[in-house]
Design a protein around this motif. Structure first.
Motif, mmCIF file in Angstrom:
data_model
loop_
_atom_site.group_PDB
_atom_site.id
_atom_site.type_symbol
_atom_site.label_atom_id
_atom_site.label_comp_id
_atom_site.label_asym_id
_atom_site.label_seq_id
_atom_site.Cartn_x
_atom_site.Cartn_y
_atom_site.Cartn_z
ATOM 1 N N ASN A 287 0.815 -1.210 0.000
ATOM 2 C CA ASN A 287 0.000 0.000 0.000
ATOM 3 C C ASN A 287 0.849 1.261 0.000
ATOM 4 O O ASN A 287 0.373 2.333 -0.333
ATOM 5 N N LYS A 288 2.134 1.161 0.338
ATOM 6 C CA LYS A 288 3.013 2.318 0.242
ATOM 7 C C LYS A 288 3.371 2.621 -1.203
ATOM 8 O O LYS A 288 3.846 3.704 -1.518
ATOM 9 N N LEU A 289 3.181 1.636 -2.079
ATOM 10 C CA LEU A 289 3.498 1.837 -3.491
ATOM 11 C C LEU A 289 2.320 2.398 -4.271
ATOM 12 O O LEU A 289 2.473 2.788 -5.415
ATOM 13 N N LEU A 290 1.141 2.413 -3.679
ATOM 14 C CA LEU A 290 -0.061 2.712 -4.446
ATOM 15 C C LEU A 290 -0.538 4.138 -4.204
ATOM 16 O O LEU A 290 -0.793 4.537 -3.081
ATOM 17 N N HIS A 291 -0.646 4.900 -5.280
ATOM 18 C CA HIS A 291 -1.212 6.241 -5.240
ATOM 19 C C HIS A 291 -2.715 6.104 -5.459
ATOM 20 O O HIS A 291 -3.160 5.240 -6.207
ATOM 21 N N PRO A 292 -3.562 6.947 -4.846
ATOM 22 C CA PRO A 292 -5.014 6.783 -4.963
ATOM 23 C C PRO A 292 -5.524 6.705 -6.400
ATOM 24 O O PRO A 292 -6.485 6.008 -6.677
ATOM 25 N N VAL A 293 -4.902 7.443 -7.333
ATOM 26 C CA VAL A 293 -5.361 7.397 -8.718
ATOM 27 C C VAL A 293 -4.285 6.796 -9.615
ATOM 28 O O VAL A 293 -4.219 7.055 -10.793
ATOM 29 N N SER A 294 -3.446 5.974 -9.042
ATOM 30 C CA SER A 294 -2.286 5.454 -9.751
ATOM 31 C C SER A 294 -2.674 4.479 -10.852
ATOM 32 O O SER A 294 -3.530 3.622 -10.672
ATOM 33 N N VAL A 295 -1.999 4.596 -12.008
ATOM 34 C CA VAL A 295 -2.196 3.602 -13.056
ATOM 35 C C VAL A 295 -1.582 2.277 -12.644
ATOM 36 O O VAL A 295 -1.906 1.237 -13.199
ATOM 37 N N PHE A 296 -0.696 2.290 -11.655
ATOM 38 C CA PHE A 296 -0.094 1.056 -11.177
ATOM 39 C C PHE A 296 -1.034 0.284 -10.252
ATOM 40 O O PHE A 296 -0.835 -0.890 -10.011
ATOM 41 N N SER A 297 -2.032 0.954 -9.702
ATOM 42 C CA SER A 297 -2.818 0.347 -8.629
ATOM 43 C C SER A 297 -4.078 -0.351 -9.109
ATOM 44 O O SER A 297 -4.832 -0.873 -8.306
ATOM 45 N N LYS A 298 -4.315 -0.374 -10.416
ATOM 46 C CA LYS A 298 -5.551 -0.977 -10.900
ATOM 47 C C LYS A 298 -5.561 -2.485 -10.693
ATOM 48 O O LYS A 298 -6.601 -3.098 -10.548
ATOM 49 N N LYS B 226 -0.836 7.826 -18.505
ATOM 50 C CA LYS B 226 -0.361 6.462 -18.751
ATOM 51 C C LYS B 226 1.145 6.408 -19.007
ATOM 52 O O LYS B 226 1.715 5.325 -19.132
ATOM 53 N N LYS B 227 1.783 7.559 -19.098
ATOM 54 C CA LYS B 227 3.215 7.580 -19.412
ATOM 55 C C LYS B 227 4.074 6.818 -18.399
ATOM 56 O O LYS B 227 4.978 6.074 -18.796
ATOM 57 N N PRO B 228 3.857 6.984 -17.084
ATOM 58 C CA PRO B 228 4.720 6.263 -16.137
ATOM 59 C C PRO B 228 4.698 4.749 -16.321
ATOM 60 O O PRO B 228 5.750 4.100 -16.296
ATOM 61 N N LEU B 229 3.514 4.186 -16.511
ATOM 62 C CA LEU B 229 3.409 2.740 -16.690
ATOM 63 C C LEU B 229 4.098 2.300 -17.978
ATOM 64 O O LEU B 229 4.804 1.281 -18.005
ATOM 65 N N GLU B 230 3.923 3.069 -19.055
ATOM 66 C CA GLU B 230 4.555 2.704 -20.322
ATOM 67 C C GLU B 230 6.071 2.816 -20.237
ATOM 68 O O GLU B 230 6.792 2.062 -20.901
ATOM 69 N N LEU B 231 6.566 3.733 -19.429
ATOM 70 C CA LEU B 231 8.010 3.832 -19.216
ATOM 71 C C LEU B 231 8.546 2.554 -18.579
ATOM 72 O O LEU B 231 9.567 2.002 -19.022
ATOM 73 N N ILE B 232 7.866 2.069 -17.557
ATOM 74 C CA ILE B 232 8.299 0.834 -16.896
ATOM 75 C C ILE B 232 8.231 -0.347 -17.866
ATOM 76 O O ILE B 232 9.153 -1.176 -17.932
ATOM 77 N N LYS B 233 7.160 -0.423 -18.643
ATOM 78 C CA LYS B 233 7.032 -1.511 -19.617
ATOM 79 C C LYS B 233 8.139 -1.448 -20.664
ATOM 80 O O LYS B 233 8.657 -2.482 -21.104
ATOM 81 N N TYR B 234 8.505 -0.242 -21.077
ATOM 82 C CA TYR B 234 9.581 -0.081 -22.057
ATOM 83 C C TYR B 234 10.903 -0.613 -21.496
ATOM 84 O O TYR B 234 11.649 -1.310 -22.195
ATOM 85 N N ILE B 235 11.182 -0.304 -20.247
ATOM 86 C CA ILE B 235 12.419 -0.788 -19.626
ATOM 87 C C ILE B 235 12.441 -2.312 -19.605
ATOM 88 O O ILE B 235 13.455 -2.942 -19.922
ATOM 89 N N ILE B 236 11.308 -2.909 -19.269
ATOM 90 C CA ILE B 236 11.244 -4.372 -19.171
ATOM 91 C C ILE B 236 11.294 -5.035 -20.545
ATOM 92 O O ILE B 236 12.079 -5.967 -20.777
ATOM 93 N N GLU C 243 3.043 9.517 -9.543
ATOM 94 C CA GLU C 243 3.599 8.171 -9.664
ATOM 95 C C GLU C 243 5.058 8.078 -9.243
ATOM 96 O O GLU C 243 5.653 7.009 -9.321
ATOM 97 N N MET C 244 5.656 9.192 -8.809
ATOM 98 C CA MET C 244 7.089 9.167 -8.540
ATOM 99 C C MET C 244 7.457 8.184 -7.431
ATOM 100 O O MET C 244 8.478 7.504 -7.504
ATOM 101 N N GLN C 245 6.633 8.088 -6.406
ATOM 102 C CA GLN C 245 6.940 7.139 -5.335
ATOM 103 C C GLN C 245 6.927 5.709 -5.863
ATOM 104 O O GLN C 245 7.824 4.909 -5.567
ATOM 105 N N SER C 246 5.924 5.393 -6.683
ATOM 106 C CA SER C 246 5.842 4.049 -7.250
ATOM 107 C C SER C 246 7.031 3.753 -8.149
ATOM 108 O O SER C 246 7.641 2.681 -8.076
ATOM 109 N N ILE C 247 7.377 4.712 -9.021
ATOM 110 C CA ILE C 247 8.493 4.502 -9.945
ATOM 111 C C ILE C 247 9.794 4.305 -9.174
ATOM 112 O O ILE C 247 10.590 3.406 -9.473
#
Length: 231
Positions: free
Chosen positions: A21-32, A159-169, A192-196
């Motif tokens: 829950n420390k990784l999840l922002h209330p409106v985070s694209v990572f938290s869906k 959606k940019k933060p999530l796509e950045l992570i996917k690009y790295i992977i 999303e900075m905390q999650s990233i």
């Protein structure tokens, strides 16, 4: 909802060993999807870490290329987003629009230099929001080699933060020692900075806000507010 909190309390990140829950922002694209978030963390943890490498992540509109000239036309002032794309289709057509407003000679020189500074330790990604076909035409009008500079287009900037992570992977296939993000509207990364940073705990992440010059100097940067989301 109570059960979900309990699940968050029990599941930990594979990288940081901190409660999820420390990784999840209330409106985070990572938290869906909690499973997706854990999967990203696990996949990142299996990649090599290259401390000497830098990934430049560059926005296009009003960062790499000024839209000031276009926005002086009333049709563009009154129609933004999807309505702006409709205005382009109905009044120009995409290719004529590109011919009228886009060329390499009018790109922002310093940012173009960043994009094309490809070396063994420097890689660039253009990460932009909009209609994919149109954004591809814009980038191609600058004669940027897309075999060496990747282009990712999202329909919404958040959606940019999530796509950045996917690009790295999926494409980069290693974790860079430093990521520099150049954006005129970096707010899409703010939540999303905390999650990233927790997904990439060894990576230095710098977000630079770019301010372009007014007309007559559209190829130049007025200023850059550096590292606006410091740790």
């Amino acid at each position: 909802m109570q059960k979900l909190r309990g699940l968050n309390d029990r599941i930990v990140s594979s990288i940081t060993h901190e409660p999820l829950n420390k990784l999840l922002h209330p409106v985070s694209v990572f938290s869906k999807n909690i499973g997706d978030l854990l999967s990203l963390g696990e996949r990142l943890s299996r990649l090599d870490y290259r401390a000497e490498s830098t990934l430049n992540v560059v926005d296009f509109d009003d960062t790499l290329y000024s839209r000031y000239e276009q926005l002086q036309l009333k049709g563009f002032q009154d129609n933004r987003g999807e309505m702006g794309n409709k205005f382009v289709r109905e009044n120009f057509g995409f290719r004529k629009f590109i011919e009228k407003f886009y060329s390499r000679s009018r790109a922002v020189e310093k940012i173009l230099g960043v994009v094309e500074s490809q070396t063994e330790t420097h890689t660039s990604l253009i990460l932009t929001a909009g209609m994919q076909d149109l954004q591809e035409l814009k980038v191609d009008s600058l004669d940027i080699c897309r075999e060496s500079v990747a282009l990712i287009t999202v329909d919404f900037a958040l959606k940019k933060p999530l796509e950045l992570i996917k690009y790295i992977i999926d494409t980069l296939k290693y974790v860079p020692g430093k990521i520099i993000i150049y954006e005129d509207k970096p707010e899409c990364f703010e939540g999303e900075m905390q999650s990233i940073r927790q997904l990439l705990p060894k990576t230095e992440i710098v977000v630079d806000k770019v301010f372009l010059n007014p007309p007559g100097m559209m190829k130049q940067i007025h200023s850059i507010e550096q590292n606006i989301y410091k740790v």
